[in-house]
Design a protein around this motif. Structure first.
Motif, PDB file in Angstrom:
ATOM      1  N   LEU A  62     -11.506   5.256  -0.334  1.00  0.00           N
ATOM      2  CA  LEU A  62     -10.230   5.699  -0.913  1.00  0.00           C
ATOM      3  C   LEU A  62      -9.950   7.157  -0.570  1.00  0.00           C
ATOM      4  O   LEU A  62      -8.818   7.525  -0.235  1.00  0.00           O
ATOM      5  CB  LEU A  62     -10.257   5.515  -2.429  1.00  0.00           C
ATOM      6  N   GLU A  63     -10.975   7.984  -0.650  1.00  0.00           N
ATOM      7  CA  GLU A  63     -10.805   9.420  -0.396  1.00  0.00           C
ATOM      8  C   GLU A  63     -10.454   9.714   1.061  1.00  0.00           C
ATOM      9  O   GLU A  63      -9.804  10.721   1.343  1.00  0.00           O
ATOM     10  CB  GLU A  63     -12.082  10.162  -0.778  1.00  0.00           C
ATOM     11  N   THR A  64     -10.875   8.856   1.968  1.00  0.00           N
ATOM     12  CA  THR A  64     -10.632   9.097   3.395  1.00  0.00           C
ATOM     13  C   THR A  64      -9.487   8.267   3.957  1.00  0.00           C
ATOM     14  O   THR A  64      -9.245   8.272   5.167  1.00  0.00           O
ATOM     15  CB  THR A  64     -11.907   8.810   4.213  1.00  0.00           C
ATOM     16  N   THR A  65      -8.793   7.542   3.088  1.00  0.00           N
ATOM     17  CA  THR A  65      -7.651   6.741   3.535  1.00  0.00           C
ATOM     18  C   THR A  65      -6.436   7.625   3.774  1.00  0.00           C
ATOM     19  O   THR A  65      -6.167   8.554   2.997  1.00  0.00           O
ATOM     20  CB  THR A  65      -7.300   5.666   2.484  1.00  0.00           C
ATOM     21  N   ASP A  66      -5.713   7.325   4.810  1.00  0.00           N
ATOM     22  CA  ASP A  66      -4.479   8.052   5.106  1.00  0.00           C
ATOM     23  C   ASP A  66      -3.505   7.869   3.939  1.00  0.00           C
ATOM     24  O   ASP A  66      -3.256   6.730   3.512  1.00  0.00           O
ATOM     25  CB  ASP A  66      -3.851   7.486   6.396  1.00  0.00           C
ATOM     26  N   PRO A  67      -2.945   8.951   3.384  1.00  0.00           N
ATOM     27  CA  PRO A  67      -2.027   8.848   2.242  1.00  0.00           C
ATOM     28  C   PRO A  67      -0.833   7.930   2.499  1.00  0.00           C
ATOM     29  O   PRO A  67      -0.248   7.377   1.554  1.00  0.00           O
ATOM     30  CB  PRO A  67      -1.555  10.301   2.040  1.00  0.00           C
ATOM     31  N   GLN A  68      -0.472   7.764   3.755  1.00  0.00           N
ATOM     32  CA  GLN A  68       0.665   6.909   4.082  1.00  0.00           C
ATOM     33  C   GLN A  68       0.311   5.424   4.029  1.00  0.00           C
ATOM     34  O   GLN A  68       1.199   4.571   3.994  1.00  0.00           O
ATOM     35  CB  GLN A  68       1.199   7.264   5.467  1.00  0.00           C
TER      36      GLN A  68
END
Length: 233
Positions: A195-201
């Motif tokens: 979750l922390e490394t997922t692209d915000p888009q």
């Protein structure tokens, strides 16, 4: 005595030089010309090969680019598989061939043929692809191994530290493996990293990851039994 050679002396020098070195010069010239034409012929052949591969790959993409909600017909599947195999056969170790192998692996998974999917993804890795292609192949191969229940083999695909672009996917797959092995705490940590490394888009992806993390939390809460309900009252 003149220091300059007469025309006859110059001609004699040239004759002697030609006698000693003429054949060598001609051989060198012929070799250079042959090398030049061989090089240009090879370049032309490679250019034609690349153009043919590009055209075939575009044809494959066109077949696979169906409208949302629709599926490929059996005829289109057969045609796509034929083109993909041809790309692999004639363009080994190129991005076109590797892309074709990715399609064949996905098609095999859809058909439930996990062994074939493993073979296709291992072929990609054996072709020594670039870093991004290799990491994608490792991630997908790990997922296939998870589907086969081969968890140690799946984890082995994620042994190297991924680039930023694949950090989230690697963490998610690791979470899936650890969850399947019953290691919920480690799985929760992996999903958190994903979750922390997922692209915000990528909001949909983030939602899926959050659901996986929430499932672990809800599994830790034991359902209330009639006996426990009575004690609570």
């Amino acid at each position: 005595m003149s220091v300059h050679l007469t025309e006859e002396e110059q001609l004699e020098v040239l004759k002697r030089w030609w006698k000693d070195y003429g054949k060598t010069v001609i051989t060198g010239i012929v070799a250079a010309v042959a090398l030049y034409f061989a090089w240009t012929t090879w370049q032309e052949k490679q250019r034609n090969k690349a153009e043919s591969a590009s055209a075939h790959y575009e044809e494959l993409i066109k077949i696979l680019n169906v409208e949302q909600g629709k599926t490929l017909s059996e005829a289109d599947k057969a045609n796509a598989e034929h083109i993909a195999n041809e790309l692999k056969e004639k363009n080994g170790k190129t991005l076109y061939a590797q892309g074709a192998a990715f399609y064949l692996a996905k098609s095999a998974v859809d058909a439930g043929n996990l062994d074939k999917a493993v073979t296709e993804l291992q072929w990609i890795l054996a072709s020594k692809p670039d870093i991004a292609t290799a990491q994608l192949a490792h991630a997908r191969l790990a997922r296939v191994y998870v589907a086969k229940g081969a968890y140690p083999e799946a984890l082995a695909q994620l042994s190297e530290e991924p680039s930023k672009a694949f950090a989230s996917e690697y963490a998610e797959v690791r979470g899936d493996i650890l969850k399947a092995q019953g290691n919920k705490d480690a799985a929760a940590t992996a999903y958190k990293k994903a979750l922390e490394t997922t692209d915000p888009q990528q909001q949909e992806r983030a939602m899926v990851l959050q659901m996986k993390a929430d499932e672990l939390k809800s599994a830790d809460v034991a359902p209330a039994t009639p006996a426990t309900q009575e004690k609570a009252q």
